[in-house]
Design a protein around this motif. Structure first.
Motif, PDB file in Angstrom:
ATOM      1  N   GLU A 700     108.238 -86.112 -72.705  1.00 41.75           N
ATOM      2  CA  GLU A 700     107.561 -85.500 -74.302  1.00 41.75           C
ATOM      3  C   GLU A 700     106.258 -85.066 -73.929  1.00 41.75           C
ATOM      4  O   GLU A 700     105.628 -84.206 -74.403  1.00 41.75           O
ATOM      5  N   PHE A 701     105.346 -86.118 -73.225  1.00 41.94           N
ATOM      6  CA  PHE A 701     104.083 -85.901 -73.068  1.00 41.94           C
ATOM      7  C   PHE A 701     103.741 -84.662 -72.526  1.00 41.94           C
ATOM      8  O   PHE A 701     102.753 -84.090 -72.708  1.00 41.94           O
ATOM      9  N   ILE A 702     104.610 -84.346 -71.367  1.00 37.23           N
ATOM     10  CA  ILE A 702     104.108 -83.013 -70.714  1.00 37.23           C
ATOM     11  C   ILE A 702     104.310 -81.803 -71.431  1.00 37.23           C
ATOM     12  O   ILE A 702     103.594 -80.977 -71.288  1.00 37.23           O
ATOM     13  N   THR A 703     105.519 -82.145 -72.268  1.00 41.18           N
ATOM     14  CA  THR A 703     105.912 -80.948 -72.900  1.00 41.18           C
ATOM     15  C   THR A 703     104.697 -80.530 -73.912  1.00 41.18           C
ATOM     16  O   THR A 703     104.701 -79.468 -74.062  1.00 41.18           O
ATOM     17  N   GLU A 704     104.490 -81.586 -74.573  1.00 45.16           N
ATOM     18  CA  GLU A 704     103.361 -81.534 -75.877  1.00 45.16           C
ATOM     19  C   GLU A 704     101.998 -80.852 -75.245  1.00 45.16           C
ATOM     20  O   GLU A 704     101.445 -80.141 -75.752  1.00 45.16           O
ATOM     21  N   LEU A 705     101.718 -81.430 -73.974  1.00 45.54           N
ATOM     22  CA  LEU A 705     100.432 -80.809 -73.189  1.00 45.54           C
ATOM     23  C   LEU A 705     100.531 -79.398 -72.924  1.00 45.54           C
ATOM     24  O   LEU A 705      99.685 -78.411 -73.046  1.00 45.54           O
ATOM     25  N   LYS A 706     102.034 -78.713 -72.476  1.00 41.40           N
ATOM     26  CA  LYS A 706     102.232 -77.504 -72.219  1.00 41.40           C
ATOM     27  C   LYS A 706     101.919 -76.694 -73.617  1.00 41.40           C
ATOM     28  O   LYS A 706     101.648 -75.449 -73.196  1.00 41.40           O
ATOM     29  N   LYS A 707     102.175 -77.072 -74.440  1.00 41.71           N
ATOM     30  CA  LYS A 707     102.104 -76.306 -75.722  1.00 41.71           C
ATOM     31  C   LYS A 707     100.565 -75.961 -76.165  1.00 41.71           C
ATOM     32  O   LYS A 707     100.082 -75.166 -76.702  1.00 41.71           O
ATOM     33  N   ARG A 708      99.589 -77.091 -75.783  1.00 41.87           N
ATOM     34  CA  ARG A 708      98.164 -76.809 -75.999  1.00 41.87           C
ATOM     35  C   ARG A 708      97.372 -76.398 -74.928  1.00 41.87           C
ATOM     36  O   ARG A 708      96.389 -75.778 -75.289  1.00 41.87           O
ATOM     37  N   TYR A 709      97.770 -76.475 -73.656  1.00 40.00           N
ATOM     38  CA  TYR A 709      96.779 -76.232 -72.507  1.00 40.00           C
ATOM     39  C   TYR A 709      97.502 -75.198 -71.729  1.00 40.00           C
ATOM     40  O   TYR A 709      98.734 -75.008 -71.553  1.00 40.00           O
ATOM     41  N   GLU A 710      96.488 -74.257 -71.043  1.00 39.76           N
ATOM     42  CA  GLU A 710      97.355 -73.291 -70.062  1.00 39.76           C
ATOM     43  C   GLU A 710      97.179 -73.999 -68.466  1.00 39.76           C
ATOM     44  O   GLU A 710      97.930 -73.554 -67.872  1.00 39.76           O
ATOM     45  N   TYR A 711      96.512 -74.956 -68.058  1.00 38.50           N
ATOM     46  CA  TYR A 711      96.437 -75.638 -66.970  1.00 38.50           C
ATOM     47  C   TYR A 711      96.511 -77.212 -67.088  1.00 38.50           C
ATOM     48  O   TYR A 711      95.604 -77.681 -67.896  1.00 38.50           O
ATOM     49  N   ILE A 712      97.395 -77.703 -66.401  1.00 36.33           N
ATOM     50  CA  ILE A 712      97.382 -79.251 -66.337  1.00 36.33           C
ATOM     51  C   ILE A 712      97.400 -79.737 -65.184  1.00 36.33           C
ATOM     52  O   ILE A 712      98.293 -79.302 -64.165  1.00 36.33           O
ATOM     53  N   ILE A 713      96.533 -80.721 -64.890  1.00 38.76           N
ATOM     54  CA  ILE A 713      96.112 -81.111 -63.562  1.00 38.76           C
ATOM     55  C   ILE A 713      96.425 -82.586 -63.610  1.00 38.76           C
ATOM     56  O   ILE A 713      95.800 -83.252 -64.485  1.00 38.76           O
ATOM     57  N   LEU A 714      97.603 -82.861 -62.843  1.00 35.97           N
ATOM     58  CA  LEU A 714      97.921 -84.420 -62.861  1.00 35.97           C
ATOM     59  C   LEU A 714      97.433 -85.209 -61.582  1.00 35.97           C
ATOM     60  O   LEU A 714      97.645 -84.823 -60.534  1.00 35.97           O
ATOM     61  N   ASP A 715      96.756 -86.098 -61.754  1.00 33.70           N
ATOM     62  CA  ASP A 715      96.065 -87.201 -60.641  1.00 33.70           C
ATOM     63  C   ASP A 715      97.218 -88.328 -60.693  1.00 33.70           C
ATOM     64  O   ASP A 715      97.227 -89.170 -61.506  1.00 33.70           O
ATOM     65  N   THR A 716      97.724 -88.236 -59.578  1.00 32.89           N
ATOM     66  CA  THR A 716      99.082 -89.149 -59.497  1.00 32.89           C
ATOM     67  C   THR A 716      98.692 -90.264 -58.477  1.00 32.89           C
ATOM     68  O   THR A 716      97.945 -90.226 -57.525  1.00 32.89           O
ATOM     69  N   PRO A 717      99.875 -91.270 -58.347  1.00 28.90           N
ATOM     70  CA  PRO A 717      99.289 -92.106 -57.459  1.00 28.90           C
ATOM     71  C   PRO A 717      99.703 -91.793 -55.799  1.00 28.90           C
ATOM     72  O   PRO A 717     100.424 -90.966 -55.560  1.00 28.90           O
ATOM     73  N   PRO A 718      99.336 -92.597 -54.855  1.00 30.24           N
ATOM     74  CA  PRO A 718      99.835 -92.247 -53.468  1.00 30.24           C
ATOM     75  C   PRO A 718     101.096 -92.134 -53.148  1.00 30.24           C
ATOM     76  O   PRO A 718     101.874 -93.045 -53.422  1.00 30.24           O
ATOM     77  N   LEU A 719     101.596 -91.226 -52.387  1.00 36.02           N
ATOM     78  CA  LEU A 719     103.128 -91.175 -52.176  1.00 36.02           C
ATOM     79  C   LEU A 719     103.442 -92.069 -51.128  1.00 36.02           C
ATOM     80  O   LEU A 719     104.723 -92.264 -51.102  1.00 36.02           O
ATOM     81  N   GLY A 720     102.657 -92.270 -50.265  1.00 38.73           N
ATOM     82  CA  GLY A 720     102.920 -93.275 -49.129  1.00 38.73           C
ATOM     83  C   GLY A 720     103.102 -94.886 -49.662  1.00 38.73           C
ATOM     84  O   GLY A 720     103.525 -95.592 -48.872  1.00 38.73           O
ATOM     85  N   LEU A 721     102.403 -95.055 -50.861  1.00 36.36           N
ATOM     86  CA  LEU A 721     102.531 -96.456 -51.254  1.00 36.36           C
ATOM     87  C   LEU A 721     103.497 -96.710 -52.323  1.00 36.36           C
ATOM     88  O   LEU A 721     104.322 -97.891 -52.460  1.00 36.36           O
ATOM     89  N   VAL A 722     103.619 -95.793 -53.006  1.00 40.37           N
ATOM     90  CA  VAL A 722     104.716 -95.884 -54.342  1.00 40.37           C
ATOM     91  C   VAL A 722     105.521 -94.720 -54.602  1.00 40.37           C
ATOM     92  O   VAL A 722     105.066 -93.562 -53.889  1.00 40.37           O
ATOM     93  N   SER A 723     106.434 -94.863 -55.149  1.00 38.13           N
ATOM     94  CA  SER A 723     107.418 -93.805 -55.247  1.00 38.13           C
ATOM     95  C   SER A 723     107.080 -92.867 -56.566  1.00 38.13           C
ATOM     96  O   SER A 723     107.719 -91.947 -57.052  1.00 38.13           O
ATOM     97  N   ASP A 724     106.170 -93.287 -57.330  1.00 38.20           N
ATOM     98  CA  ASP A 724     105.877 -92.699 -58.693  1.00 38.20           C
ATOM     99  C   ASP A 724     105.660 -91.342 -58.680  1.00 38.20           C
ATOM    100  O   ASP A 724     106.230 -90.413 -59.419  1.00 38.20           O
TER     101      ASP A 724
END
Length: 819
Positions: A700-724
């Motif tokens: 729901e969070f991502i969907t709401e952001l897409k309604k308001r913004y043209e570009y969404i940049i996600l800063d995520t956890p390291p892939l090699g440490l966690v599976s998030d």
């Protein structure tokens, strides 16, 4: 399968270019090791004993005696098959010959003085000469120290090692004995020209002409064994100057040029004398034999002369009858004639033996010397001698037997004909001897008819004349032998004697040693660099990424020199800002298949923390906002929130608060001072970050952001440490995977490569972060990766000057961990 093999081969291939540039980066190691290697080699060459090479040149040629003639005795020109050059080479290396030279030069006596590294042999530069008692056991292989207190007086001393057995040598008998010194030192005062006798040595010192004694300077006398010296000089080099020629090059190597030259000259001189003695041996033996014969003939001649005189006086017979004279003349004539035939038979026998047993016919005696005038024998002897001389001359220039085949056939044919001639001539001569003996018998019958007194007179006179003739012949032959011996010259001739001309040393080979030093000086640091390269598991260049993965490279970001992560805003003309503009363009290319009005999302992740995810997320969001597009940066690294500090906002409220239902969307979105750019921080660190990121609330969070913004940049956890981050891939249109130079490990790419091969991730690209244009890697900007965009450094007229002071760079180093 083949594609996988090619990929594996590409990953395991060794980058020679990278090794070369890495080696350049360690230039100081090469300078240090080369410096050490050259310094060590310099002192090594300095302390090594210099070895020199001295040469002499001699010729070996059998010289024909200029006084030989066909009328001389056969044996003075007697010859045979020989290989003179090979014989001389063997003699020069023989023990007997070298022992003669060593004894003549007394090479076992060495004169030395203190050198910088060792005792140095001074040879004839010593101010004195040692006169040995060679029947006394002289201490050898131990230096005897000589120190002069004045021109006449000196001290001789020896330092002995404890519990060491010492040896003395009797040079006359070449016999070695052992002894143990009773005291560790021996010292005595002696006078020049007087014999010094001690338990260890016995000799006298005499001044050497044209040298001066240095008072107080130590000199050393050093004796070596006779066998050691002979073995040392038996290594004399003997080689042909030119293949096939009878010239020999003699060479010796050693630490003293003067000693080598003296030895070579002495060995040549003794060789010459020995060769001349051997050449004269037959003449010497002949002269001795003739002298013995003359002594006996003289006695016979005196007795016959006295007997003849007494008989004439006693019997008053002085004038024999005419008949007696006639018969006596016949008998003498027949005897001379028979002797001539016997001489011919002797020549035939000698010639036959020579032809049968010899192979070299150059020295065949002339037939005329025995009164032989048979044209067949004379012509064939001349022919076979000529052929032998021709063959010998050919043998001086060529060694191949094929060249001798024809001439050997001619010699063999001539020899067979000559043997037949000798057989025929011998039969004819035996018939002539029979005829002479028949005539002699008839003359003896007439002789017996003479009166008794006259017969006795003729017998006595005949004996006297035969003795006189023998005496005259022996004197003639003695004179001939003396002339031959006096005219003989040695077959060894010195062309170029050995000389000490200050020749340079052949050892140590300083050029070779310095070459080895150069090789080792380069090899050791190169080996170190090679090990560093082989053991280096970091990703250092874009080329490493290409070898490790098929995922394209979206862009290359150089090291930022700004104080914060807001490089695009703070330094818009820098190469870093330009790199992010390039990344923005590449992302636009990736979005080309999407709806133009649809919100574009991009996720930034990496293998581990510290590879620059936050830095890249902030600047990618920044470049999109600069285009006037509504952009939001979302911090989804719930375990290590970071993005708030650079924008000067707090992290009290963020995504976590929204996901757990504490806050609404508007309450977690924070505006920045930059147009078109909003931020949602991660918020307080939750106990269950993974569960929150896969919850319905995140959708729901991502969907709401897409309604308001043209570009969404996600800063995520390291892939090699966690599976998030894997759970978030379904929410994004593109994924940026950060790789940091000299930080990211090669093995870290295995996880994302596996996902990419299985198709679990799409539209993923690498961004190579913190890139420095280092010489050790050999790569600069200018790579065309990803989707056709090249990223490189621009001219100073376009970018800001990024050169900073050393202090600024040190400050920046403490903050490097933020990206």
């Amino acid at each position: 399968m083949e594609a996988e093999f090619d990929e594996l081969k590409s990953q395991n291939s060794f980058d020679i270019k990278a090794l070369a540039f890495r080696a350049l980066n360690y230039w100081y190691l090469f300078v240090i090791t080369l410096g050490i290697a050259f310094v060590v080699t310099y002192f090594y060459n300095k302390q090594l004993e210099r070895i020199y090479r001295i040469e002499s040149l001699i010729s070996i040629k059998e010289e024909q005696n200029p006084f030989f003639s066909s009328s001389m005795n056969l044996t003075f020109n007697w010859g045979g098959a020989s290989d003179k050059v090979e014989t001389i080479k063997t003699i020069l290396k023989s023990r007997a010959h070298n022992e003669n030279v060593v004894r003549m030069l007394q090479s076992y006596i060495h004169y030395k003085k203190d050198g910088y590294y060792r005792l140095e042999d001074i040879h004839t530069d010593a101010p004195f000469v040692v006169s040995l008692d060679e029947n006394f056991p002289q201490l050898f292989n131990t230096p005897i120290k000589i120190v002069f207190s004045d021109e006449q007086n000196f001290t001789a001393s020896v330092e002995f090692l404890e519990d060491e057995i010492y040896r003395g040598i009797n040079y006359k008998l070449n016999k070695v004995s052992s002894f143990s010194p009773k005291s560790p030192t021996f010292s005595g005062d002696y006078v020049m020209n007087q014999e010094v006798e001690t338990p260890f040595f016995k000799f006298s010192l005499t001044p050497r002409r044209d040298t001066n004694i240095k008072i107080g300077q130590p000199y050393y006398v050093y004796f070596t064994s006779l066998n050691d010296e002979i073995s040392k000089y038996r290594s004399i080099g003997v080689s042909l100057k030119v293949q096939g020629a009878s010239m020999l090059v003699l060479s010796l190597t050693g630490p003293n040029r003067a000693i080598l030259a003296d030895y070579l000259n002495m060995t040549t001189e003794i060789l010459k004398q020995k060769q001349l003695e051997e050449k004269n041996q037959f003449a010497t033996n002949t002269l001795q034999f003739i002298d013995e014969m003359i002594s006996g003939v003289e006695d016979s001649l005196r007795k016959d002369e006295q007997k003849l005189k007494e008989y004439k006086q006693d019997n008053k017979v002085f004038n024999p009858s005419l008949k007696g004279e006639e018969v006596f003349s016949k008998l003498n004539q027949y005897s001379i004639e028979k002797n001539g035939y016997m001489l011919k038979l002797q020549y035939y026998k000698l010639l036959e033996d020579y032809l049968t047993n010899s192979t070299d016919f150059r020295s065949l005696p002339a037939p005329a010397s025995s009164g032989i005038d048979d044209p067949n024998i004379v012509n064939n002897v001349s022919k076979i001698v000529s052929l032998s001389i021709q063959r010998a001359k050919l043998g001086e220039t060529v060694k191949n037997d094929i060249f001798f085949k024809e001439i050997d056939q001619d010699i063999e044919a001539t020899k067979r004909v000559l043997l037949e001639n000798v057989k025929t001539a011998r039969s004819s001569t035996n018939i002539d001897i029979e005829n002479v003996e028949s005539r002699t018998a008839r003359a003896n019958a007439e002789f017996r008819k003479l009166p008794e007194e006259e017969q006795q007179l003729f017998n006595i006179e005949r004996s006297y004349k035969l003795s006189e003739a023998s005496y005259t012949l022996l004197l003639e032959k003695k004179n001939e032998a003396g002339i031959v011996k006096a005219a003989n010259v040695s077959d060894v001739k010195v062309i170029d004697s050995a000389k000490d001309l200050g020749q340079g040393s052949i050892l140590p080979n300083t050029r070779k040693n310095y070459s080895i030093a150069l090789f080792l000086g380069l090899l050791l640091p190169l080996g170190f660099v090679f090990l560093v390269t082989v053991l280096d598991n970091n990703i250092n260049t874009p080329e490493d990424i290409k070898k490790l993965s098929n995922i394209p490279i979206l862009g290359i970001v150089s090291r930022s020199r700004t104080e914060s992560n807001l490089t695009v805003f703070e330094s818009p003309k820098s190469s870093v800002a330009e790199s992010f503009r390039g990344i923005r363009s590449s992302l636009q290319y990736m979005y080309k298949n999407l709806d133009k009005d649809k919100t574009k999302t991009v996720m930034v992740t990496s293998s581990v923390s510290g590879e620059g995810k936050t830095f890249c997320s902030i600047n990618v969001a920044s470049v999109f906002s600069l285009t006037g597009k509504k952009t939001i940066l979302v911090g989804l690294d719930l375990r290590k929130p970071k993005i708030f500090g650079d924008f000067g906002i707090d992290n009290d409220t963020g995504v976590v608060n929204y996901l757990i239902g504490q806050k609404e969307l508007d309450e977690v979105i924070q505006s920045t001072k930059y147009d078109n750019l909003d931020v949602v921080t991660s918020g307080p660190i939750p106990p269950n970050p993974s569960e929150l990121l896969i919850s319905q609330k995140l959708d729901e969070f991502i969907t709401e952001l897409k309604k308001r913004y043209e570009y969404i940049i996600l800063d995520t956890p390291p892939l090699g440490l966690v599976s998030d981050a894997l759970d978030l891939i379904n929410h994004v249109d593109a994924t940026i995977y950060m790789v940091r130079q000299d930080y990211s490990k090669k093995a870290m790419l295995n996880i994302i490569n596996e996902k990419y091969k299985k198709g679990e991730v799409k539209n993923i690209s690498f961004v190579f972060n913190d890139y420095r244009q280092k010489a050790k890697y050999g790569y600069g900007y200018g790579y065309g990766y990803g989707y056709g965009y090249g990223y490189g450094s621009y001219g100073n007229g376009y970018h800001e000057n990024e050169n900073q002071s050393l202090l600024s760079r040190l400050k920046r180093a403490f903050k490097r961990n933020k990206h």
